[in-house]
Motif scaffolding. Sequence first.
Motif, mmCIF file in Angstrom:
data_model
loop_
_atom_site.group_PDB
_atom_site.id
_atom_site.type_symbol
_atom_site.label_atom_id
_atom_site.label_comp_id
_atom_site.label_asym_id
_atom_site.label_seq_id
_atom_site.Cartn_x
_atom_site.Cartn_y
_atom_site.Cartn_z
ATOM 1 N N HIS A 1 0.870 -1.176 0.000
ATOM 2 C CA HIS A 1 0.000 0.000 0.000
ATOM 3 C C HIS A 1 0.907 1.225 0.000
ATOM 4 O O HIS A 1 1.720 1.398 0.900
ATOM 5 N N THR A 2 0.807 2.038 -1.047
ATOM 6 C CA THR A 2 1.644 3.239 -1.119
ATOM 7 C C THR A 2 0.796 4.431 -1.543
ATOM 8 O O THR A 2 -0.151 4.302 -2.310
ATOM 9 N N GLN A 3 1.167 5.587 -1.016
ATOM 10 C CA GLN A 3 0.571 6.842 -1.459
ATOM 11 C C GLN A 3 1.705 7.849 -1.542
ATOM 12 O O GLN A 3 2.401 8.096 -0.560
ATOM 13 N N ASP A 4 1.894 8.394 -2.745
ATOM 14 C CA ASP A 4 2.957 9.365 -2.982
ATOM 15 C C ASP A 4 2.336 10.532 -3.746
ATOM 16 O O ASP A 4 2.101 10.429 -4.955
ATOM 17 N N GLY A 5 2.035 11.589 -3.037
ATOM 18 C CA GLY A 5 1.384 12.730 -3.675
ATOM 19 C C GLY A 5 0.011 12.323 -4.162
ATOM 20 O O GLY A 5 -0.813 11.827 -3.403
ATOM 21 N N ASP A 6 -0.234 12.482 -5.458
ATOM 22 C CA ASP A 6 -1.527 12.137 -6.045
ATOM 23 C C ASP A 6 -1.622 10.673 -6.470
ATOM 24 O O ASP A 6 -2.678 10.240 -6.937
ATOM 25 N N GLU A 7 -0.545 9.917 -6.352
ATOM 26 C CA GLU A 7 -0.534 8.522 -6.797
ATOM 27 C C GLU A 7 -0.781 7.576 -5.627
ATOM 28 O O GLU A 7 -0.138 7.678 -4.593
ATOM 29 N N PHE A 8 -1.713 6.662 -5.817
ATOM 30 C CA PHE A 8 -2.057 5.674 -4.805
ATOM 31 C C PHE A 8 -2.017 4.292 -5.432
ATOM 32 O O PHE A 8 -2.442 4.109 -6.568
ATOM 33 N N SER A 9 -1.518 3.310 -4.686
ATOM 34 C CA SER A 9 -1.473 1.939 -5.182
ATOM 35 C C SER A 9 -1.691 0.982 -4.019
ATOM 36 O O SER A 9 -1.181 1.198 -2.915
#
Length: 149
Positions: free
Chosen positions: A43-51
């Motif tokens: 689970h990652t969230q980097d700025g506007d990107e989520f996965s």
Amino acid sequence: MKFTDSHEFDVSSDTVIKMFSDPDYFTGKYEALGFSNIEVLEHTQDGDEFSITVRYEAPSDAPVPGFAKKFMAETNVVTQTDCWNVADKTGELTAEIKGLPATIKAQMELVDDGDGCSNELSWNISCSIPLVGGKVEKLIAQDIQSKAA
């Protein structure tokens, strides 16, 4: 095999994208669907990107004919990755079914509609099994559509 699907929500796309970027939503959704052995692998969230990548065991809702039992079990181990651009509200879903040589992908877009919104999905399923790949693709599509409801 290509097909489209739409999932309707009674809330705005701003609310839905927040829900889609919460790992607890995924575990709750899969539990509600009766899936088992649910595990969030990444689970990652980097700025506007989520996965998020989740592995789970899911029973097949489509009847599995004799020719396909060699490739598709009544319960499948699925690894699914959802990637979203939170600002654009667009994403991609990819799923792998353990032991099945198939590519399962969907482009996703949240679209506001009045007080609610819809998640518009454009699916692309391909199976590389000679002679029966097209039939397996249809079984996968039927299973996806039955669970979507």
